[in-house]
Design a protein around this motif. Structure first.
Motif, PDB file in Angstrom:
ATOM      1  N   LYS A 124      -9.438   3.880  -4.881  1.00  0.00           N
ATOM      2  CA  LYS A 124     -10.546   4.010  -3.313  1.00  0.00           C
ATOM      3  C   LYS A 124      -9.960   1.787  -2.770  1.00  0.00           C
ATOM      4  O   LYS A 124     -10.411   2.713  -1.242  1.00  0.00           O
ATOM      5  CB  LYS A 124     -11.600   3.876  -4.047  1.00  0.00           C
ATOM      6  CG  LYS A 124     -12.977   3.806  -2.915  1.00  0.00           C
ATOM      7  CD  LYS A 124     -14.091   3.368  -3.633  1.00  0.00           C
ATOM      8  CE  LYS A 124     -15.000   3.101  -3.011  1.00  0.00           C
ATOM      9  NZ  LYS A 124     -16.715   2.906  -2.854  1.00  0.00           N
ATOM     10  N   LYS A 125      -9.300   1.406  -3.360  1.00  0.00           N
ATOM     11  CA  LYS A 125      -9.258   0.195  -2.841  1.00  0.00           C
ATOM     12  C   LYS A 125      -8.100   0.395  -2.094  1.00  0.00           C
ATOM     13  O   LYS A 125      -7.695  -0.313  -0.639  1.00  0.00           O
ATOM     14  CB  LYS A 125      -9.319  -0.716  -3.948  1.00  0.00           C
ATOM     15  CG  LYS A 125      -8.648  -2.334  -2.968  1.00  0.00           C
ATOM     16  CD  LYS A 125      -8.981  -3.457  -4.084  1.00  0.00           C
ATOM     17  CE  LYS A 125      -8.495  -4.641  -3.625  1.00  0.00           C
ATOM     18  NZ  LYS A 125      -8.867  -5.968  -3.811  1.00  0.00           N
ATOM     19  N   HIS A 126      -6.714   1.581  -2.599  1.00  0.00           N
ATOM     20  CA  HIS A 126      -5.713   1.262  -1.974  1.00  0.00           C
ATOM     21  C   HIS A 126      -5.544   2.585  -1.038  1.00  0.00           C
ATOM     22  O   HIS A 126      -4.586   3.471  -1.073  1.00  0.00           O
ATOM     23  CB  HIS A 126      -5.021   0.857  -2.808  1.00  0.00           C
ATOM     24  CG  HIS A 126      -4.600  -0.456  -3.185  1.00  0.00           C
ATOM     25  ND1 HIS A 126      -4.187  -1.608  -3.054  1.00  0.00           N
ATOM     26  CD2 HIS A 126      -5.458  -1.163  -4.646  1.00  0.00           C
ATOM     27  CE1 HIS A 126      -4.588  -2.408  -3.555  1.00  0.00           C
ATOM     28  NE2 HIS A 126      -5.211  -2.304  -5.074  1.00  0.00           N
ATOM     29  N   ALA A 127      -6.549   3.217  -0.831  1.00  0.00           N
ATOM     30  CA  ALA A 127      -6.277   5.043  -0.267  1.00  0.00           C
ATOM     31  C   ALA A 127      -5.452   5.109   0.313  1.00  0.00           C
ATOM     32  O   ALA A 127      -4.215   6.039   0.506  1.00  0.00           O
ATOM     33  CB  ALA A 127      -8.011   5.213  -0.391  1.00  0.00           C
ATOM     34  N   PHE A 128      -5.553   4.078   1.641  1.00  0.00           N
ATOM     35  CA  PHE A 128      -4.270   4.593   2.761  1.00  0.00           C
ATOM     36  C   PHE A 128      -2.762   4.552   1.972  1.00  0.00           C
ATOM     37  O   PHE A 128      -2.607   4.496   3.098  1.00  0.00           O
ATOM     38  CB  PHE A 128      -4.572   3.005   3.923  1.00  0.00           C
ATOM     39  CG  PHE A 128      -5.726   3.577   4.786  1.00  0.00           C
ATOM     40  CD1 PHE A 128      -5.859   4.288   6.105  1.00  0.00           C
ATOM     41  CD2 PHE A 128      -7.540   4.023   4.428  1.00  0.00           C
ATOM     42  CE1 PHE A 128      -7.318   5.156   6.024  1.00  0.00           C
ATOM     43  CE2 PHE A 128      -8.058   4.338   5.194  1.00  0.00           C
ATOM     44  CZ  PHE A 128      -8.323   4.969   5.931  1.00  0.00           C
ATOM     45  N   LEU A 129      -2.941   3.295   1.200  1.00  0.00           N
ATOM     46  CA  LEU A 129      -2.006   3.079   0.559  1.00  0.00           C
ATOM     47  C   LEU A 129      -0.994   4.532  -0.166  1.00  0.00           C
ATOM     48  O   LEU A 129       0.441   4.650   0.020  1.00  0.00           O
ATOM     49  CB  LEU A 129      -1.732   1.703  -0.145  1.00  0.00           C
ATOM     50  CG  LEU A 129      -0.299   1.315  -0.931  1.00  0.00           C
ATOM     51  CD1 LEU A 129       0.446   0.805   0.902  1.00  0.00           C
ATOM     52  CD2 LEU A 129      -0.722   0.716  -1.641  1.00  0.00           C
ATOM     53  N   GLY A 130      -1.927   5.113  -0.580  1.00  0.00           N
ATOM     54  CA  GLY A 130      -1.815   6.432  -1.585  1.00  0.00           C
ATOM     55  C   GLY A 130      -1.323   7.198  -0.563  1.00  0.00           C
ATOM     56  O   GLY A 130      -0.559   7.769  -0.686  1.00  0.00           O
ATOM     57  N   VAL A 131      -1.845   7.249   0.732  1.00  0.00           N
ATOM     58  CA  VAL A 131      -1.260   8.251   1.806  1.00  0.00           C
ATOM     59  C   VAL A 131       0.244   7.837   2.306  1.00  0.00           C
ATOM     60  O   VAL A 131       0.933   8.748   2.353  1.00  0.00           O
ATOM     61  CB  VAL A 131      -2.400   7.810   3.179  1.00  0.00           C
ATOM     62  CG1 VAL A 131      -2.151   9.035   4.692  1.00  0.00           C
ATOM     63  CG2 VAL A 131      -4.208   9.049   2.346  1.00  0.00           C
ATOM     64  N   ALA A 132       0.045   6.329   2.330  1.00  0.00           N
ATOM     65  CA  ALA A 132       1.554   6.362   2.297  1.00  0.00           C
ATOM     66  C   ALA A 132       2.478   6.565   1.849  1.00  0.00           C
ATOM     67  O   ALA A 132       3.519   7.343   2.239  1.00  0.00           O
ATOM     68  CB  ALA A 132       1.368   4.394   2.655  1.00  0.00           C
ATOM     69  N   ILE A 133       2.508   6.495   0.545  1.00  0.00           N
ATOM     70  CA  ILE A 133       3.555   6.758  -0.228  1.00  0.00           C
ATOM     71  C   ILE A 133       3.134   8.455  -0.435  1.00  0.00           C
ATOM     72  O   ILE A 133       4.772   8.689  -0.708  1.00  0.00           O
ATOM     73  CB  ILE A 133       2.688   6.676  -1.457  1.00  0.00           C
ATOM     74  CG1 ILE A 133       2.873   4.627  -1.822  1.00  0.00           C
ATOM     75  CG2 ILE A 133       3.460   6.984  -3.249  1.00  0.00           C
ATOM     76  CD1 ILE A 133       2.049   4.252  -2.955  1.00  0.00           C
ATOM     77  N   ILE A 134       2.481   9.097  -0.851  1.00  0.00           N
ATOM     78  CA  ILE A 134       2.728  10.290  -0.208  1.00  0.00           C
ATOM     79  C   ILE A 134       3.310  10.299   1.180  1.00  0.00           C
ATOM     80  O   ILE A 134       4.309  12.101   0.982  1.00  0.00           O
ATOM     81  CB  ILE A 134       1.227  11.081   0.224  1.00  0.00           C
ATOM     82  CG1 ILE A 134       0.805  11.147  -1.537  1.00  0.00           C
ATOM     83  CG2 ILE A 134       1.179  12.695   0.115  1.00  0.00           C
ATOM     84  CD1 ILE A 134      -1.267  11.499  -1.658  1.00  0.00           C
ATOM     85  N   SER A 135       3.142   9.957   2.632  1.00  0.00           N
ATOM     86  CA  SER A 135       3.490  10.947   3.315  1.00  0.00           C
ATOM     87  C   SER A 135       5.355  10.320   3.496  1.00  0.00           C
ATOM     88  O   SER A 135       6.327  11.122   3.658  1.00  0.00           O
ATOM     89  CB  SER A 135       2.852   9.553   4.412  1.00  0.00           C
ATOM     90  OG  SER A 135       1.855  10.154   4.375  1.00  0.00           O
ATOM     91  N   VAL A 136       5.832   9.762   2.904  1.00  0.00           N
ATOM     92  CA  VAL A 136       6.722   8.907   3.100  1.00  0.00           C
ATOM     93  C   VAL A 136       7.720   9.706   1.969  1.00  0.00           C
ATOM     94  O   VAL A 136       8.691   9.969   2.350  1.00  0.00           O
ATOM     95  CB  VAL A 136       6.969   7.534   2.437  1.00  0.00           C
ATOM     96  CG1 VAL A 136       8.715   7.063   1.917  1.00  0.00           C
ATOM     97  CG2 VAL A 136       6.618   6.133   2.718  1.00  0.00           C
ATOM     98  N   ALA A 137       7.553  10.285   0.899  1.00  0.00           N
ATOM     99  CA  ALA A 137       7.444  10.671  -0.037  1.00  0.00           C
ATOM    100  C   ALA A 137       8.205  12.369   0.606  1.00  0.00           C
ATOM    101  O   ALA A 137       9.356  13.275   0.605  1.00  0.00           O
ATOM    102  CB  ALA A 137       6.955  11.634  -1.595  1.00  0.00           C
TER     103      ALA A 137
END
Length: 377
Positions: A124-137
């Protein structure tokens, strides 16, 4: 091992257990309030009976002894003294903090989160970072590996390795940049978020344009000079006979892709950090808004310090219970010839009132006087 050594071991083991139990008489609860450990008290009472029975069975004196003092008598009498001193040391610290105006009362600690709860809290705290990781992948899987082969002219396996290392490196730069901004320019974080968004858009557009030139055939290797920018058939390749432009565009796609990765990670992680900062700021403001007044602090400190007095009284009672249990155990096994002359009345007397108890009373009176609570009671 001699009989004497065996007997010594049998006697010393309950004594060490009694020492351990009495050390645990004084404790703090979940909200850091001083309290008495009733489980330790029950254990100490049971050990008092056992030690008394041992002393009664092996008193070490007879009816002709001038002074009938049993082997563990003094030890049992002073068994709670060490814990009393420990209590006194904590009282001294609490009184010192109270005189400095600190708030002694504390809130109950937050319940311990499970591994799953910790994971979802992090997510929840790093939700946008998770989106970034998925996008980069996704970007790397669809475009990065193929373009790595085109730019560096390497095998498929090597392309997978390079396409993994470089985005991770540039993503780490983006994460580091986000933290650096929040440390050095936190008030301007919203401006940096907007700038990162613009850079991400620019990187995406550059990647799409350059990749489109290659995929559509507008730029291709070794093309003839049949068209170009100044003439020829519409839609003919832009290359003028060598691979320079083609290589440059391929490299531009890869650079734009890595630039996009860095800007995207910077943007989304910066949003995460900014959200967390806003949440912490609101929480700190709420704590400040609901902070107790000096009168409330004084009232809470009085209640907290009063509990030490309750613990002291409970510890005195626990001491009496252990001694009575010891006397009961002795009486159950002691010879009648010795029992009649054994004087245990001194065991039941209260120890001298400790000095720290007077200091505790003085601090409570000071708090009541300075805060006006004494006149209200």
């Amino acid at each position: 091992m001699t009989d004497q050594s065996v007997m010594s071991g049998l006697v010393n083991e309950p004594l060490s257990q009694l020492s351990s139990a009495t050390k645990r008489l004084f404790a703090y609860d979940a909200t850091n309030q001083p309290t008495i450990n009733h489980e330790a008290e029950a254990e100490a009472v049971g050990l008092g009976v056992a030690i008394g029975r041992q002393d009664g069975a092996h008193p070490g004196v007879d009816e002709h002894s001038a002074r009938k003092i049993l082997p563990s008598q003094d030890y049992v009498e002073n068994s709670v003294e060490a814990t009393m001193k420990l209590l006194g040391g904590d009282v001294d610290k609490a009184v010192k903090r109270s005189r400095e105006g600190q708030n002694l009362s504390q809130r109950a600690p937050e319940p311990e989160l499970s591994i799953g709860q910790k994971f979802f809290a992090w997510l929840k705290k790093h939700a946008f970072l998770g989106v970034a990781i998925i996008s980069v992948a996704v970007l790397e899987y669809i475009i990065g590996i193929s373009w790595t082969q085109r730019v560096f002219h390497i095998s498929d396996d090597s392309a997978h390795v390079v396409a993994l290392i470089l985005p991770v490196l540039f993503a780490a730069i983006g994460v580091t940049g986000a933290h650096a901004i929040m440390i050095s320019a936190r008030p301007s974080a919203k401006k940096f978020i907007f700038m990162s968004f613009v850079l991400t858009v620019v990187g995406v557009i550059a990647t799409i344009v350059c990749a489109g030139l290659v995929v559509s055939g507008r730029v291709e290797p070794g093309s003839s000079n049949t068209g170009g920018v100044t003439g020829g058939t519409a839609g003919a390749p832009l290359e003028s006979g060598d691979d320079g432009t083609f290589t440059l565009v391929k490299f531009g796609v890869y650079v734009a892709l890595l630039f996009t990765v860095t800007a995207l990670v910077l943007l989304l992680h910066l949003i995460d950090l900014y959200r967390a900062w806003i949440a912490d700021t609101k929480k700190a403001a709420e704590v400040a808004r609901t902070a107790p007044s000096p009168e409330q602090i004084a009232s809470g400190n009085i209640a907290y310090l009063e509990q030490f007095k309750d613990v002291y009284e409970a510890m005195r009672e626990a001491r009496q219970n252990v001694i009575r249990a010891y006397v009961s155990g002795v009486r159950s096994t002691l010879s009648n010839r010795i029992s009649d002359d054994w004087d245990h009345s001194s065991l039941l007397g209260d120890p001298e009132r400790p000095e720290w108890l007077s200091e505790l009373d003085e601090e409570i009176e000071r708090l009541e006087r300075d805060s006006g609570l004494g006149r209200m009671l």
